[in-house]
Scaffold this active site. Structure first.
Site, PDB file in Angstrom:
ATOM      1  N   HIS A  74       0.821  -1.217   0.000  1.00 24.10           N
ATOM      2  CA  HIS A  74       0.000   0.000   0.000  1.00 24.10           C
ATOM      3  C   HIS A  74       0.856   1.268   0.000  1.00 24.10           C
ATOM      4  CE1 HIS A  74       0.263  -0.010   4.548  1.00 24.10           C
ATOM      5  NE2 HIS A  74       0.203   1.294   4.357  1.00 24.10           N
ATOM      6  N   ASP A 126      -0.087  -7.552   1.484  1.00 26.64           N
ATOM      7  CA  ASP A 126       0.357  -6.157   1.475  1.00 26.64           C
ATOM      8  C   ASP A 126       1.883  -6.079   1.501  1.00 26.64           C
ATOM      9  OD1 ASP A 126       0.433  -3.430   1.652  1.00 26.64           O
ATOM     10  OD2 ASP A 126      -0.257  -3.325   3.740  1.00 26.64           O
ATOM     11  N   SER A 218       4.304   2.019   8.131  1.00 30.58           N
ATOM     12  CA  SER A 218       3.958   0.968   7.171  1.00 30.58           C
ATOM     13  C   SER A 218       5.154   0.609   6.305  1.00 30.58           C
ATOM     14  CB  SER A 218       2.833   1.437   6.257  1.00 30.58           C
ATOM     15  OG  SER A 218       1.634   1.411   6.961  1.00 30.58           O
TER      16      SER A 218
HETATM   17  C1  4AZ Z   1      -0.994   3.136   8.771  1.00 33.98           C
HETATM   18  O1  4AZ Z   1      -1.957   3.844   8.493  1.00 33.98           O
HETATM   19  C2  4AZ Z   1      -1.032   2.321   9.998  1.00 33.98           C
HETATM   20  N1  4AZ Z   1      -1.523   0.652  14.629  1.00 33.98           N
HETATM   21  C3  4AZ Z   1       0.064   1.568  10.331  1.00 33.98           C
HETATM   22  C4  4AZ Z   1       0.032   0.811  11.494  1.00 33.98           C
HETATM   23  C5  4AZ Z   1      -1.081   0.824  12.284  1.00 33.98           C
HETATM   24  C6  4AZ Z   1      -2.174   1.565  11.971  1.00 33.98           C
HETATM   25  C7  4AZ Z   1      -2.146   2.322  10.811  1.00 33.98           C
HETATM   26  C8  4AZ Z   1      -1.086  -0.040  13.547  1.00 33.98           C
HETATM   27  O2  4AZ Z   1      -0.014   3.083   8.025  1.00 33.98           O
END
Ligand code: 4AZ
Length: 535
Positions: A74, A126, A218
């Protein structure tokens, strides 16, 4: 291997099974700490081209060979167009924990490979690979495959990134890291419909919240220590908010994707399963032992069971089968620094005295497969519940007592206490006050050969405290008399071994009220080398 060697090994294993980097942290990912050096040389930040020519940090990644970065799908899909980003729109920063550092070196990307089955609705698959335009010199992280998968449920994993330090907050300029428990699929499922037990894993603080990965993390790695290396277990994928109590974050379970990754990358470092035995897996929520409570449980050989307790003076481990040892840590990051007490006795009793401050993590380690009774107490064995049955002169009581527990009675008259074990082996002690120590001990009787224990005493004050201790599970008759009686062992009192009359006895059921932990008495008994009777 000698017992001592094993115990030392166990202690060392416990000390080093979890992340080794608890020193030099400044407390501030969410609820993480600064990473100020290159201890994670494979940690990458992905910068994306904005409206103009500028690039901005937005995702994490990990170096898995001299030429390939692993990240989340993503991160590489334009959320507006749904199209894959072209390599020119992405730069990779390696070798810097500080995103604003003057010495930053970016590497161009020559190819973006998004997993063909990535689904932006379900967040399944992902993951993505970025091929670098040139090879780099940093050490890549080790990956695991399905033969030796990591992580284990309940083990602590570390996640690192420059993501938001609070839900809806700002990115961090300095790399952050946080240790999180791996949460089982079933504990995570209630929050996420599309969770796959094979392709996802979850991590987070189920009880407390407060620590998590967040937006901007992420694509970054979730990793576990194995021996002297880190093995990547997951990729930060998403989740419901950040660091909310009870809600874990979702990660790509990397060991399921090794074959797909290997079809593009010749992965140089693959985890071979070594040092797996060192993992201390702690399922959360941890079982909490409240003050003056006990738990009966088992532990497998070389395995460890962890409990949490607070403000405890004394922890007593009685091993009823096998041999278990006791370790107490003041932090869940088990290390030499956090170890506050260990007891590796070969007798049935291990004990730790604590100072009644803060939380303590109790680790019961199985030297052999063992059954144990673990008791935590405050007040150094003082009576904690004053609802004590008063014995009437010449009126015997028939009760049960469970092995390793004690029942306290009060006597306000008489001068002889007789205890007859009808089944099992119970022992008798009389104290002058409801404060059990060597100063208050008037009499201790621990007959092995005869079923009869007897204490003769003089009541100096208004009362004495008569304690029946279950050396094994026992049924007994206890009587207070005022003259030397002739007492024959009463083998047929009508109180069957299994009868649980509930009136304060400890017969396998409720221990409410008058059961206390009498480690002093226990000690006395064991110091006298009483052999454990066979059932
Ligand atoms: C994000 O939006 C995201 N709490 C990454 C990790 C988490 C929530 C959102 C985990 O990239």
């Amino acid at each position: 291997m000698t017992r001592l060697t094993r115990c030392i090994l166990l202690a060392v294993c416990m000390a080093f099974a979890l992340p080794l980097h608890s020193a030099d942290r400044t407390t501030q990912i969410v609820g993480g700490t600064d990473v100020t050096d290159l201890r994670y040389p494979w940690m990458a930040s992905l910068f994306f081209q904005g409206e103009g020519t500028a690039f901005f940090p937005g995702c994490g990644g990990s170096l898995i060979s001299d030429r390939w970065i692993l990240s989340a799908a993503h991160c590489l899909i334009d959320s507006q167009t749904g199209q894959q980003l072209s390599p020119e729109n992405v730069l990779v920063l390696l070798g810097s924990v500080d995103l604003a550092s003057d010495s930053r070196v970016f590497t161009d990307v020559s190819r973006v490979v998004v997993h063909p089955n990535y689904n932006s609705n379900t967040l399944q698959n992902d993951l993505a690979l970025l091929e670098l335009a040139e090879s780099v010199d940093f050490s890549p992280i080790t990956l695991s495959n399905s033969t030796n998968p990591v992580p284990e449920n309940g083990e602590r994993a570390t996640v690192a990134g420059w993501g938001n330090t609070a839900e809806g907050g700002n990115l961090s300029i300095l790399l952050q890291e946080v240790d999180l428990p791996i949460v089982s699929h079933n504990a995570c499922l209630p929050f996420y419909n599309n969770l796959s037990p094979v392709n996802n894993l979850c991590a987070g603080r189920l009880l407390s919240g407060g620590q998590d990965s967040c937006q901007g993390d992420s694509g970054g790695p979730l990793f576990v220590p194995r021996g002297n290396q880190f093995v990547q277990a997951g990729i930060v994928s998403g989740g419901l908010g950040c660091a909310r109590a009870g809600i874990p974050g979702i990660y790509v379970r990397l060991s399921s994707y090794f074959d797909w990754i290997s079809s593009f990358v010749s992965v140089p470092q693959v985890y071979d399963g070594s040092n797996d035995a060192e993992v201390v897996a702690i399922e959360e929520p941890l079982q909490t032992l409240s003050a003056n409570s006990r738990v009966t449980a088992s532990v497998a050989q070389a395995d460890t069971v962890i409990y949490l307790t607070s403000n405890t003076d004394r922890v007593l481990l009685e091993t009823t089968r096998g041999d278990a040892d006791l370790f107490i840590f003041n932090s869940i990051t088990f290390s030499d620094q956090s170890l506050v007490c260990s007891s590796l006795s070969t007798t049935a009793i291990d004990e730790c005295l604590l100072n009644n401050t803060g939380p303590h993590y109790i680790a019961v380690a199985g030297f052999e497969e063992s059954d144990f009774v673990l008791s935590v107490s405050v007040g150094n064995g003082n009576v904690v519940d004053v609802e004590i049955e008063t014995l009437q002169l010449d009126t015997p009581v028939n009760r049960n007592v469970r092995e390793g527990t004690a029942t306290v009675y009060k006597a306000t008259s008489g001068n002889i206490a007789t205890l007859t074990s009808i089944s099992g082996d119970a022992d008798l002690a009389v104290f002058s006050r409801a404060n059990f120590n060597s100063d208050t001990l008037i009499c201790l009787s621990e007959e092995l050969d005869s079923a009869l224990d007897r204490c003769t005493y003089n009541i100096n004050g208004p009362e004495v405290y008569v304690v029946v201790y279950g050396f094994t599970n026992a049924s007994y008759t206890l009587a207070i008399r005022s003259a030397e009686p002739v007492v024959a062992p009463q083998s047929d009192t009508g109180t069957g071994a299994n009868s649980d009359n509930g009136a304060g006895g400890g017969g396998g059921g409720s221990l409410s009220g008058i059961i206390i932990i009498l480690s002093l008495l226990l000690h006395s008994l064991y110091r006298r080398n009483k052999s454990v009777p066979t059932a």
